[in-house]
Scaffold this motif. Structure first.
Motif, PDB file in Angstrom:
ATOM      1  N   ASP A 197       0.827  -1.213   0.000  1.00 17.34           N
ATOM      2  CA  ASP A 197       0.000   0.000   0.000  1.00 17.34           C
ATOM      3  C   ASP A 197       0.857   1.258   0.000  1.00 17.34           C
ATOM      4  O   ASP A 197       0.448   2.291  -0.505  1.00 17.34           O
ATOM      5  N   GLY A 223      -0.803   4.772   0.006  1.00 19.46           N
ATOM      6  CA  GLY A 223      -1.315   4.487   1.345  1.00 19.46           C
ATOM      7  C   GLY A 223      -0.776   5.472   2.374  1.00 19.46           C
ATOM      8  O   GLY A 223      -0.222   6.501   2.033  1.00 19.46           O
ATOM      9  N   PRO A 273      -4.722   8.724  -0.494  1.00 18.04           N
ATOM     10  CA  PRO A 273      -5.337   7.929   0.579  1.00 18.04           C
ATOM     11  C   PRO A 273      -6.659   8.513   1.066  1.00 18.04           C
ATOM     12  O   PRO A 273      -7.462   7.794   1.677  1.00 18.04           O
ATOM     13  N   THR A 291       0.358  10.714   5.502  1.00 15.72           N
ATOM     14  CA  THR A 291       0.275  10.446   4.066  1.00 15.72           C
ATOM     15  C   THR A 291       1.412  11.097   3.292  1.00 15.72           C
ATOM     16  O   THR A 291       1.602  10.825   2.119  1.00 15.72           O
TER      17      THR A 291
END
Lengths: 264, 262
Positions: free
Chosen positions: A217, A239, B113, B201
């Motif tokens: 991810d 991710g 994300p 992130t």
């Protein structure tokens, strides 16, 4: 947009994911095992320094060339270092000919920062005429075989090549630079080592292979200098990471970087 | 890039821990966010942050060109971070630099994300960030502005994404480095989070930090992000409360007219 990950079947994806849950990996490693690292230096005689690095089946070749050129205007007393990575098509069916894409540029810039920000190379010692002529060190890395973790393979290659680099001594007379036959090694102050993790199912796997990267991810690269300080980090992939997992990764990376540093 | 006069200051932080622009160590530069300022974009945001001026626009989910890039199971998120030629001291070449290409990638990966991309297969969500003026921390502002613009565009999000930089200057851990602090400091660490669950992130770092300094910097960054997150939400609420007021006014006028006709 060039892809650096391969397409894999759902069954294989699920297999890798279910193994990770048990702390296992598809090639038999534990989650914090690097693949075997082999480093050969001095492989290209025409280069000022060179290294071939094999990380499992990933193979990269790093070569150093040095030229005399102008410094950047904001750092007139410093040599210039530029890092470039070529994803050449012989390395993988995923690579295409053409100028470096964003994936290659990202790795090159992270390695560049790792070298520059840690002041790994004494750039001042490579200044010939302040503001006018300095050594320009080109670090060029070619991926020869792509089986994942190009970040760490490339950064090990760059460092190993720099450590073997010898450039000509110079003599300045009346603003003219004379190149002498005598060679001098680069003075390397610290050895930045990067450690890359892939996140699969909330677990962190060190040194991911290509197939693991394709399932992952997200990616996290952490670079430590010789004193165990953090000197570069880069998250990649679509991710995210929890704060706890980042702190855990930093600790693991520090240990691993010491192990790898001994091999270079 | 060369505007910093070596002699124009001695230290960036004085003995009272006050920074060269008068801020405390953990203080953000003033921030103002305006939402929905462009007419063609699906969503947009203009972020003023100290001397930074960042414009972000979102187009999509929309038909994807070229089509061969289409993803069968989700939307393709694309991002372009660019700087205007006059945004920095020395004119920047208009051609995309390696820095801009890298930042476009990490910004995209910091926003993705948050986006429910699986709701819009075969489409694209295009994010454009234009740095109109730069004074340090523009990638973070780009992320904050872009996620606000994504919300303004009505793109379904798990959360807003908010970013800020921390770093180390003259041995101190600082929040929100400006250009001089970034250039002269020992370390710089931009971070983006999803504020709801504190998932990271975007994480980049260069310079030198010990393990302990890193943890302190991380904690400080989260605090900074939380403050900016409040301003993001406020900016979005402001736009929609204004629309709400307009609609209510029109409704009132309409019902008054109806009453008069009766």
């Amino acid at each position: 947009m060039m892809k650096t990950h391969q397409i894999i079947s759902e069954i294989e994806r699920e297999h890798i994911r279910s193994l990770v849950k048990k702390g296992l990996r598809i090639d038999g490693r534990s989650l914090d095992d690097f693949r075997e690292i082999q480093i050969k230096t001095g492989v290209v005689e025409k280069a000022e320094g060179s290294a071939e690095v094999q990380l499992g089946n990933t193979k990269v070749l790093a070569g150093i060339k040095a030229e005399i050129g102008p410094p950047f205007s904001d750092t007139p007393n410093n040599a210039v270092v530029t890092v470039n990575i070529e994803f050449i098509p012989l390395a993988s069916p995923l690579f295409e000919s053409g100028p470096p894409g964003e994936a290659a540029i990202e790795i090159a810039r992270v390695i560049d920062r790792g070298i520059r920000e840690t002041k790994a190379i004494d750039l001042k010692s490579l200044c010939i005429i302040p503001g006018d002529k300095v050594w320009v060190i080109f670090v060029d890395i070619y991926i020869l075989d792509h089986d994942g973790n190009l970040f760490d393979a490339s950064s090990i290659g760059a460092l190993a090549a720099l450590l073997t680099t010898k450039i000509k001594k110079t003599n300045v007379q009346n603003g003219e630079v004379e190149l002498l036959d005598e060679l001098q090694p680069l003075s390397i102050a610290t050895k930045p080592i990067s450690t890359t993790f892939a996140k699969i199912r909330d677990e962190l796997l060190i040194d991911p292979s290509l197939i693991e990267e394709s399932v992952a991810d997200a990616r996290l690269t952490i670079t430590h200098d010789s004193d165990g300080n953090l000197c570069a980090m880069q998250k990649g992939g679509k991710g995210s990471f929890t704060l706890e997992s980042i702190l855990k990764a930093v600790d693991i990376a520090r240990m691993k970087s010491e192990e790898i540093r001994e091999k270079i | 890039m060369t505007r910093i006069n070596q002699n124009s200051y001695e230290r960036l932080i004085d003995e009272n821990e006050i920074r060269i622009d008068g801020r405390k160590l953990d203080e953000l530069r003033p921030i103002n966010i305006e939402v929905g300022i462009l007419t063609n974009a699906y969503g947009s945001a203009l972020l003023h942050h100290g001397k930074n001026k960042i414009l972000a626009a979102v187009f999509g989910p929309r038909e994807l060109h070229p089509r061969h890039l289409a993803l069968p199971d989700r939307a393709l998120v694309r991002c372009e971070y660019r700087m205007t030629t006059f945004s920095v001291e020395e004119r920047k070449s208009p051609a995309p630099s390696r820095r801009e290409i890298e930042l476009s990638k990490v910004i995209r990966e910091s926003l993705e994300p948050a986006i429910f991309t699986h709701l819009y297969p075969r489409t694209s969500v295009d994010v454009f960030i234009e740095v109109l003026q730069a004074d340090g921390g523009t990638r973070c502002d780009g992320i904050t502005a872009a996620s606000t613009a994504l919300a303004d565009a009505g793109v379904p999000l798990r959360d807003l994404v908010v970013a800020c930089a921390v770093g180390k200057v003259e041995g101190h851990i600082l929040l929100d480095l400006d250009d001089i602090e970034d250039k002269k400091g020992e370390a710089d660490m931009p971070i983006a989070i999803l504020p709801r669950n504190k998932e990271v992130t975007l994480l980049q770092m260069d310079g030198q930090l010990s393990r302990e300094e890193f943890q302190r910097a991380l904690d400080l960054a989260i605090k900074g992000c939380e403050q900016i997150h409040e301003m993001q939400k406020e900016a979005l609420r402001k736009k929609y409360s204004e629309i709400q007021e307009e609609v209510l006014e029109e409704l009132n006028e309409f019902s008054e007219k109806e009453e008069n006709q009766d």
